[in-house]
Scaffold this active site. Structure first.
Site, PDB file in Angstrom:
ATOM      1  N   CYS A  65      12.398   6.428   4.637  1.00 45.65           N
ATOM      2  CA  CYS A  65      11.583   8.278   4.423  1.00 45.65           C
ATOM      3  C   CYS A  65      13.110   9.224   3.767  1.00 45.65           C
ATOM      4  O   CYS A  65      13.806   8.670   3.767  1.00 45.65           O
ATOM      5  CB  CYS A  65      11.879   8.497   5.890  1.00 45.65           C
ATOM      6  N   LYS A 118       8.645  -7.853 -11.348  1.00 47.37           N
ATOM      7  CA  LYS A 118       8.036  -6.322 -11.872  1.00 47.37           C
ATOM      8  C   LYS A 118       6.789  -6.327 -11.793  1.00 47.37           C
ATOM      9  O   LYS A 118       6.629  -5.749 -11.895  1.00 47.37           O
ATOM     10  CB  LYS A 118       9.197  -5.988 -13.465  1.00 47.37           C
ATOM     11  N   ARG A 138      10.865   8.276  -1.421  1.00 47.42           N
ATOM     12  CA  ARG A 138      11.991   7.300  -0.516  1.00 47.42           C
ATOM     13  C   ARG A 138      10.599   6.653   0.008  1.00 47.42           C
ATOM     14  O   ARG A 138      10.841   5.714   1.069  1.00 47.42           O
ATOM     15  CB  ARG A 138      12.708   8.001  -0.255  1.00 47.42           C
ATOM     16  N   LYS A 155      11.783   3.819  -2.103  1.00 42.74           N
ATOM     17  CA  LYS A 155      13.467   3.395  -3.375  1.00 42.74           C
ATOM     18  C   LYS A 155      14.225   2.057  -2.358  1.00 42.74           C
ATOM     19  O   LYS A 155      14.629   1.948  -3.354  1.00 42.74           O
ATOM     20  CB  LYS A 155      13.067   4.341  -4.198  1.00 42.74           C
ATOM     21  N   GLU A 181       5.702  -5.901  -8.647  1.00 42.50           N
ATOM     22  CA  GLU A 181       5.566  -4.726  -7.707  1.00 42.50           C
ATOM     23  C   GLU A 181       4.571  -4.228  -8.357  1.00 42.50           C
ATOM     24  O   GLU A 181       4.137  -3.150  -6.944  1.00 42.50           O
ATOM     25  CB  GLU A 181       6.873  -4.381  -6.916  1.00 42.50           C
ATOM     26  N   TRP A 228       8.177   6.985   5.295  1.00 42.04           N
ATOM     27  CA  TRP A 228       7.379   4.902   4.790  1.00 42.04           C
ATOM     28  C   TRP A 228       6.730   4.679   5.886  1.00 42.04           C
ATOM     29  O   TRP A 228       8.366   4.934   6.867  1.00 42.04           O
ATOM     30  CB  TRP A 228       8.590   5.090   4.028  1.00 42.04           C
ATOM     31  N   HIS A 233       8.197 -29.851 -11.147  1.00 43.76           N
ATOM     32  CA  HIS A 233       7.828 -30.904  -9.682  1.00 43.76           C
ATOM     33  C   HIS A 233       6.653 -29.505  -8.823  1.00 43.76           C
ATOM     34  O   HIS A 233       6.858 -30.135  -7.698  1.00 43.76           O
ATOM     35  CB  HIS A 233       9.603 -30.251  -8.973  1.00 43.76           C
ATOM     36  N   GLU A 247      12.776 -11.692 -12.367  1.00 42.52           N
ATOM     37  CA  GLU A 247      13.464 -10.373 -12.618  1.00 42.52           C
ATOM     38  C   GLU A 247      12.035  -9.922 -12.990  1.00 42.52           C
ATOM     39  O   GLU A 247      11.060  -8.947 -12.597  1.00 42.52           O
ATOM     40  CB  GLU A 247      14.696  -9.811 -12.895  1.00 42.52           C
ATOM     41  N   ASN A 279      14.123   9.768  10.274  1.00 47.96           N
ATOM     42  CA  ASN A 279      14.614   8.617   8.454  1.00 47.96           C
ATOM     43  C   ASN A 279      15.566   7.292   9.393  1.00 47.96           C
ATOM     44  O   ASN A 279      16.486   7.598   9.479  1.00 47.96           O
ATOM     45  CB  ASN A 279      15.158   8.713   7.446  1.00 47.96           C
ATOM     46  N   GLY A 280      14.443   5.822   9.391  1.00 54.40           N
ATOM     47  CA  GLY A 280      15.570   5.082  10.396  1.00 54.40           C
ATOM     48  C   GLY A 280      14.254   4.780  11.847  1.00 54.40           C
ATOM     49  O   GLY A 280      13.638   5.112  11.018  1.00 54.40           O
TER      50      GLY A 280
END
Ligand code: M6R
Length: 607
Positions: free
Chosen positions: A2, A484, A27, A602, A487, A73, A503, A480, A99-100
């Site tokens: 947040c 990308k 955030r 983020k 997400e 968030w 396999h 990576e 925030n937390g």
């Protein structure tokens, strides 16, 4: 996660708070709210949805002498107006943004409910407001100092009280909080992007610290009200760096900034005469570097993949064993810290809880942990035993791009440094330095393929699932690329070693599941080509990222993205950029919110 803001000063409250939240929207972006104090009035406005929804609800002018705001968030409780912050106590005199995560909130809530307190939200945060309201006896700072000692978990909070004109009190434990000092105005914020338009003078709070802020003064203390003197630091980012600068999205801007950001990451760090690296911040003597027997890297997400690339490099040219581990797994498995080892905590934000907590646990066991971070003054660089700033400039898009290539740059320079102390000759070192210095130019060339990659995204955007396949040092690049794509486009994608497909994952191959192969002209090229053929034999469509002039691969693949030829260890740079572009254009085709993809934030400051 947040974002929180507090403001004391003469500027129009609504504007300052909402603009700061807009800057911190990356955030967290599921709901937002503000509370402004004026006389005996507290104006509280909260909305589920993006900051735009809050902005519409907020009148142009709200009289007031101090205010707080929050962009959320969600962790506890769904995305609703009620669960949005600020939260008030029962009297309606106290407003809190948090925030937390308050881990003991259920116990606290039960006790408060038993005392007759009625909760308006499902959040963990609301208990803080009620506790402050109940324990307040005319001194907000003292009450906050007392209340935070009842909390277990993490918090960055900003609090105001109707009876304390022009005052905001902040406290931190595990969630970032920065004080911005302006001309007759003060700010409290989760990160400096929120205050950059107003001041460049900042004080970073540490865990266990409380700050009381008015327009002209601030006082920092510990939880027992002992005064703590803090150094003012100058924020080294410019306002323009957090604007979009003519690009449609931050992600696009940040991808295109890479020739510059990579250059900045290597500036002043290459010693041409001795063909080695120079990293002043490591805080390690030559002997300590020479005695190194093990390098270990901890990180999350994209930073973890940067670490994986580096592990290939470190083992191949410095000949030191290197292991890379997800930070979230390190903390709880009682890690063994070996003698003559060094850990790198790699983190763009420097605030990722998984990485920060793992780092602390390692330090408790005597490890030397160095940070590779972007955000100056963040928790990881402050608490580490040394490290390297990557100087990418602010990375605002939730999907990390330029930080990845700059993390690689820093790790490559570290590897060069220790390789030259061991097996690497002056000639090899010189070739490596030259090759690294050419990377920004080569990345610029790759960026010119953007229109062709956009075309490919148009062709493939309706695929249900993607495989990203690479080998050797480019194997983590496949991870990576897949991250990308998933997400920001929400298309399922997996990264694998091209060799591993047979396999198991080959069962997924068919026209619906295209594969993107990374085919540099390195020692594994032939092997990768064989893996490509195995996929094509099963009707799999293949996009190959290969080297200009590789006619064989171009003839085999359904589609190709050409990258310039580089030193074989530099392919992770030039192979990553097309994957970033491919994800970006695919997400655009699908109409996704590129900079703020669903469910993400983020900076992940919860475990
Ligand atoms: O700030 P950090 O580098 O520590 O963040 C780690 C991950 O949360 C981050 O890389 C995340 O995976 C990004 N969304 C990837 O694009």
């Amino acid at each position: 996660m947040c974002g929180i803001i507090g403001y004391c000063g003469p500027k129009p409250m609504a504007n300052v708070l909402v603009e700061a939240l807009k800057r911190m929207e990356y955030r967290g972006y599921d709901s937002a709210g503000i509370a402004v104090r004026s006389g005996s009035e507290l104006t509280v406005i909260k909305r589920a949805g993006k900051i735009a929804a809050l902005r519409e609800a907020v009148p142009a002018e709200i009289p007031g002498d101090c205010g707080i705001g929050h962009t959320r968030w969600a962790t506890h409780g769904g995305v609703t107006d009620h669960n949005a912050h600020p939260h008030l106590d029962a009297s309606g005199k106290v407003a809190v943004v948090h925030n937390g995560i308050i881990e003991n909130y259920a116990v606290l809530r039960e006790k408060l409910s038993a005392d007759g307190v009625e909760f308006k939200s499902e959040t963990d945060s609301e208990v803080i407001a009620h506790l402050i309201g109940r324990l307040y006896e005319g001194d907000l700072t003292a009450t906050v100092q007392q209340v935070v000692q009842l909390l277990k978990g993490t918090y960055g909070i900003a609090v105001l009280h109707i009876d304390e004109p022009g005052t905001v009190v902040g406290a931190r434990n595990g969630s970032p909080l920065v004080l911005g000092i302006g001309e007759h105005e003060m700010f409290l914020a989760s990160d400096v992007t929120a205050i950059l338009g107003h001041t460049k003078q900042a004080i970073y709070l540490e865990d266990g610290e409380v700050v009381t802020v008015t327009a002209d003064e601030y006082r920092t203390t510990d939880l027992n009200d002992r005064k703590i003197d803090k150094n003012i630091q100058i924020i080294n980012w410019e306002l323009e760096e957090i604007e979009k600068g003519g690009y449609q999205h931050y992600m696009e801007k940040e991808i295109f900034e890479q020739p510059d950001s990579i250059t900045r990451a290597m500036q002043g760090r290459l010693d041409h005469e001795n063909a080695t690296g120079h990293l002043g911040g490591l805080n390690m003597t030559k002997k300590e570097l020479l005695d190194l027997e093990r390098v270990k890297i901890i990180a999350a997400g994209t930073s973890y993949y940067a670490g994986l690339v580096a592990s290939y490099l470190i083992e191949s040219i410095a000949r030191i064993p290197c292991t890379v581990e997800l930070a979230a797994e390190v903390r709880y498995r009682n890690p063994i810290v070996e003698r003559n080892s060094v850990y790198f905590a790699v983190s763009q934000s420097g605030e990722t809880a998984d990485t920060l907590y793992a780092m602390r646990e390692l330090q408790r066991k005597g490890a030397r942990v160095l940070g590779i971070c972007n955000v100056v003054g963040a928790s990881i660089p402050r608490e580490s035993d040394g490290g390297v700033y990557i100087h990418s400039g602010p990375e605002i898009a939730v999907a990390s791009t330029k930080a990845f290539t700059s993390q690689l740059t820093a790790l490559y320079i570290f590897t060069l440094l220790i390789a030259r102390m061991r097996h690497m000759s002056l000639e090899e070192g010189t070739r490596f330095v030259q090759a690294l210095e050419e990377v920004p130019e080569r990345v610029s060339e790759v960026l010119q393929s953007a229109p062709a990659i956009a075309e490919l995204a148009r062709k493939y955007h309706s695929a249900r699932s993607f495989l990203f396949l690479g080998r050797g040092i480019n194997y983590p690049v496949a991870f990576e690329g897949a991250l990308k794509l998933k997400e920001i486009s929400y298309i399922h994608a997996e990264g694998y070693s091209a060799a591993e497909v047979k396999h198991g994952p080959i069962a997924l191959i068919g026209p619906e599941t295209p594969s993107l192969f990374l085919v540099p002209d390195d020692a594994l090229r032939e092997k990768v080509i064989s893996n490509m053929k195995e996929v094509q034999a099963r009707d799999g469509r293949v996009i190959a990222v290969c080297v200009e002039g590789d006619h064989e691969v171009a003839a085999l693949a359904d589609d190709v993205i050409m990258v310039p030829k580089v030193h074989e260890l530099m392919y992770p740079f030039v192979m990553t950029v097309p994957l970033q572009l491919f994800a970006y254009y695919t997400a655009l085709e699908l109409g996704r919110n590129v900079d703020q993809p669903r469910n993400l934030a983020k900076s992940v400051t919860v475990e």
